[in-house]
Design a protein around this motif. Structure first.
Motif, PDB file in Angstrom:
ATOM      1  N   TRP A 189       0.834  -1.204   0.000  1.00 22.92           N
ATOM      2  CA  TRP A 189       0.000   0.000   0.000  1.00 22.92           C
ATOM      3  C   TRP A 189       0.878   1.267   0.000  1.00 22.92           C
ATOM      4  CZ3 TRP A 189      -4.755  -0.025  -1.420  1.00 22.92           C
ATOM      5  CH2 TRP A 189      -5.530  -1.167  -1.253  1.00 22.92           C
ATOM      6  N   ILE A 190       1.930   1.266   0.755  1.00 19.91           N
ATOM      7  CA  ILE A 190       2.838   2.430   0.795  1.00 19.91           C
ATOM      8  C   ILE A 190       3.523   2.595  -0.553  1.00 19.91           C
ATOM      9  CG2 ILE A 190       4.947   3.328   1.844  1.00 19.91           C
ATOM     10  CD1 ILE A 190       4.035   2.059   4.478  1.00 19.91           C
ATOM     11  N   LEU A 191       3.969   1.499  -1.126  1.00 23.08           N
ATOM     12  CA  LEU A 191       4.603   1.554  -2.444  1.00 23.08           C
ATOM     13  C   LEU A 191       3.621   2.060  -3.500  1.00 23.08           C
ATOM     14  CD1 LEU A 191       7.162   0.995  -4.050  1.00 23.08           C
ATOM     15  CD2 LEU A 191       6.335  -1.336  -4.423  1.00 23.08           C
ATOM     16  N   ALA A 192       2.379   1.582  -3.427  1.00 20.38           N
ATOM     17  CA  ALA A 192       1.357   2.034  -4.374  1.00 20.38           C
ATOM     18  C   ALA A 192       1.067   3.527  -4.188  1.00 20.38           C
ATOM     19  CB  ALA A 192       0.086   1.226  -4.201  1.00 20.38           C
ATOM     20  N   LEU A 193       1.027   3.992  -2.948  1.00 17.32           N
ATOM     21  CA  LEU A 193       0.790   5.415  -2.666  1.00 17.32           C
ATOM     22  C   LEU A 193       1.928   6.276  -3.201  1.00 17.32           C
ATOM     23  CD1 LEU A 193      -0.965   7.568  -1.269  1.00 17.32           C
ATOM     24  CD2 LEU A 193       0.402   7.165   0.786  1.00 17.32           C
TER      25      LEU A 193
END
Length: 160
Positions: free
Chosen positions: A4-8
């Motif tokens: 999720w952090i990488l996608a954000l």
């Protein structure tokens, strides 16, 4: 969670490129495009003061480019667009303001300063050096005797 952090981070990174868009102006013929380019390089950005509206990224410059584009598309001539910009923003919006009473100091000021400075130098160099000749005339035997006495006193003080 890492996904999720990488996608954000990826979304934020790719969304930043949306702010770096290039303005594309489409014209009906080459004359209009050339007129738009000429005006973009002729008109000065009132906010930046040293950039043309084509070079500046200020919001006012963007608005001026859009206005020039609209007026060019309407078929207005180059002079009509310049006259509109001068009426709206004053003579400052052009890089070569016309010679008027208001701009006379801009055109004649530098010449006046150079002429005043040159005249001042010439007048000062031709003025006779009265002060030095008067000082030489006032030097007499009495002052010479005082100078010798001071020098002798100083020399005698060194020997003690």
């Amino acid at each position: 969670m890492k996904k999720w952090i990488l996608a954000l981070v990826a979304c934020l990174t790719f969304s930043m490129t949306a702010f770096a868009t290039i303005e594309i102006y489409e014209f009906e013929n080459l004359e209009q495009e050339q007129q738009f380019k000429d005006l973009g390089n002729t008109l000065r950005c009132p906010k930046c003061q040293n950039n043309t509206i084509a070079d500046s990224n200020a919001e006012l410059a963007v608005d001026l480019r859009h206005k020039v584009y609209e007026m060019t598309k309407e078929g207005k001539s180059k002079q009509e667009i310049i006259d509109y910009m001068i009426a709206r923003y004053g003579n400052f919006v052009t890089y070569n303001p016309p010679f008027t009473v208001a701009t006379a100091i801009l055109w004649l000021g530098p010449i006046a300063v150079v002429l005043f400075g040159f005249g001042f130098i010439v007048i000062r160099s031709r003025k006779p050096k009265v002060a030095t000749t008067q000082e030489k005339e006032q030097w007499d035997a009495d002052k010479e005797a005082r100078l010798k006495a001071l020098l002798d006193e100083k020399n005698d003080g060194d020997k003690q």
